[in-house]
Write a protein that holds these residues in place. Structure first.
Motif, short mmCIF file in Angstrom:
data_model
loop_
_atom_site.label_atom_id
_atom_site.label_comp_id
_atom_site.label_asym_id
_atom_site.label_seq_id
_atom_site.Cartn_x
_atom_site.Cartn_y
_atom_site.Cartn_z
N HIS A 1 38.70 -28.68 -30.69
CA HIS A 1 38.09 -30.02 -30.82
C HIS A 1 38.97 -30.93 -31.68
O HIS A 1 39.16 -32.11 -31.34
CB HIS A 1 36.70 -29.90 -31.42
N GLN B 1 40.52 -34.38 -30.18
CA GLN B 1 39.99 -35.58 -30.82
C GLN B 1 41.11 -36.40 -31.45
O GLN B 1 41.12 -37.64 -31.36
CB GLN B 1 38.94 -35.20 -31.87
N TYR C 1 35.12 -35.90 -25.67
CA TYR C 1 34.48 -34.62 -25.33
C TYR C 1 33.40 -34.86 -24.30
O TYR C 1 32.46 -35.64 -24.52
CB TYR C 1 33.91 -33.99 -26.60
N GLN D 1 30.54 -33.21 -21.55
CA GLN D 1 29.73 -32.05 -21.16
C GLN D 1 29.47 -32.13 -19.65
O GLN D 1 28.72 -33.00 -19.19
CB GLN D 1 28.39 -32.03 -21.93
N TYR E 1 37.97 -34.13 -22.21
CA TYR E 1 38.08 -32.67 -22.13
C TYR E 1 36.69 -32.05 -22.11
O TYR E 1 35.75 -32.59 -22.68
CB TYR E 1 38.90 -32.10 -23.30
N THR E 2 36.57 -30.94 -21.44
CA THR E 2 35.33 -30.17 -21.42
C THR E 2 35.56 -28.86 -22.16
O THR E 2 36.70 -28.38 -22.26
CB THR E 2 34.86 -29.85 -19.99
#
Length: 455
Positions: free
Chosen positions: A146, A150, A156, A158, A216-217
């Motif tokens: 993360h 970041q 981020y 979901q 990003y996941t």
């Protein structure tokens, strides 16, 4: 308020202070007039030593219950330890039993247990040194993931766990249904269509990359293939960044930077855990990780990889020929024996890769890339996505895909298409490589694989 062992261990500013520790008993040594008690609260690999005098209230009664696995609360003064194993210890002023642990029944006595046995007691195995260390490394890689994205300006995302469209196969997918026999009509099901557990969040991530540029996941994915190997799980976690206005070269660079960043975090933040893995699990794993951080990755094309394999002189179980996918033995030869470092292989034959990968100008390869590492093989797979509507449409026709299912995916190429790329990193494989553990079932809290979905 309890103090965690990790925050206090080695910090001499705690000398002379009274603190309360809570944890589980690891060992007890009766010295007649006092007891040496080692406890661990899970915050660190090292135990903390307590000296409990016989004069403590109810100590004679408590002594018989201070068995391995029992939970206790201890308050006392932190003092300098005369022993060589630790620099601080506690002289207890009070000790109470929180939860007793019957020694004749507790399965985690002071002896070596096989990882196979520990899987049968997944509710207790985190209390072992190795599994506790694996979990802390897992936490470090997750947090570092993360932090990395970041800081790079990624958002981020979901993505859905339940999907109506397949991304790249992976055997027969897990079906999600509320229908009971004899009803078989998908129109009567909960979603009105056949639905499955996802194998990837990539296609959904492309939607948001084509609006927010970089996303990003990081979530669970599923493969319903019957793979009973040390490298496969039915449920596992994937990290999948997706970048707009990016090509295959950007993708390779990002993958290399990401791996260097998270493994650097492990070396810096988990020194005790890495010492354990280096000493007892995989000698040399610290050096291997350090080399990944410090050395540039080797970059070759698939065609060059085939050439290296053909002239290796080795007898592989799977034949080496242009047009066939690289097997684990091929990948490990390239990373372990030939280059002795991570290798990024790019430009694979179109016929062995997924429909969404961008077709190269040679007409027979696609802009795909895999990152191979020693001992594990493929740890990251990715590609530049096909952003040209007419080319993607033709590829889907050739693969026999139902365009109605992917109508929205095609519209991304119709309305303001842009070059974009991304990759998927198997989270458990990252942990496998970082720790040197041999079986992927031992680096996930509750492994799911054929015939097993316990706990």
């Amino acid at each position: 308020m309890r103090t965690k062992i990790k925050e206090m261990r080695g910090d001499e500013s705690y000398l002379g202070r009274e603190v309360t520790l809570k944890g589980w008993v690891r060992t007890v040594r009766d010295q007649k007039n006092f007891f040496f008690i080692e406890i661990n609260d899970g915050s660190t690999l090292a135990n903390f030593q307590i000296i409990a005098d016989n004069s403590l209230p109810h100590m004679q009664t408590l002594a018989a219950q201070l068995t391995t696995g029992a939970s206790v609360a201890v308050t006392g003064e932190i003092v300098k330890s005369p022993g060589g194993k630790q620099n601080l210890e506690m002289r207890a002023t009070s000790l109470s039993l929180i939860g007793a642990c019957p020694p004749e029944e507790y399965p985690l006595q002071k002896k070596k247990h096989s990882f196979e046995f520990l899987r049968t007691i997944a509710h207790l195995r985190p209390r072992t040194n190795t599994m506790g260390a694996v979990t802390r490394v897992r936490n470090t890689i997750a947090f570092a993931t993360h932090q990395f994205f970041q800081k790079k300006g990624f958002y981020y995302l979901q993505t859905p766990i339940i999907t109506l469209s397949d991304c790249e196969g992976g055997g027969e997918m897990f079906q999600v249904t509320t229908l009971k026999p004899p009803v078989k009509d998908p129109a009567q099901d909960f979603f009105g269509k056949e639905a499955f557990l996802t194998v990837s969040g990539q296609l959904n991530a492309e939607i948001y990359a084509c609006a927010l540029s970089d996303v990003y996941t990081f979530g669970p994915t599923f493969r319903a293939e019957n793979s009973n190997t040390t490298r496969h799980l039915a449920e596992f976690w994937m990290i999948e960044p997706e970048m707009a206005f990016a090509d295959i070269n950007d993708n390779m660079d990002m993958a290399e930077k990401y791996l260097k960043s998270v493994f650097k975090a492990v070396l810096e933040e988990c020194p005790d855990e890495m010492d354990l893995f280096d000493a007892f699990i995989c000698p040399g794993v610290k050096k291997r990780l350090q080399e990944v951080v410090e050395k540039p990755f080797e970059k070759i094309t698939y065609t060059e990889a085939i050439h290296h394999l053909e002239k290796s002189g080795k007898s592989f179980a799977f034949p080496v020929q242009w047009g066939s996918d690289l097997q684990s033995e091929h990948e490990r030869y390239l990373a372990e024996e030939l280059f002795k470092r991570p290798v990024i292989v790019r430009d694979y034959p179109e016929k062995i890769k997924a429909f969404y990968m961008r077709k190269n100008e040679d007409g027979r390869t696609v802009a795909a890339m895999d990152v191979l590492v020693p001992e594990v093989g493929e740890i990251i797979g990715g590609s530049q996505r096909e952003e040209r509507l007419e080319v993607l449409s033709a590829k889907m026709d050739a693969d026999g895909l139902d365009k109605e299912t992917y109508w929205w995916y095609l519209e991304l190429r119709k309305y303001g298409t842009v070059p974009h790329a991304g990759f998927g990193a198997g989270f458990e494989r990252l942990i496998l490589f970082a720790t040197g553990m041999e079986n992927i079932r031992d680096v996930i809290p509750f492994p799911r694989y054929p015939g097993h979905a316990d706990f």
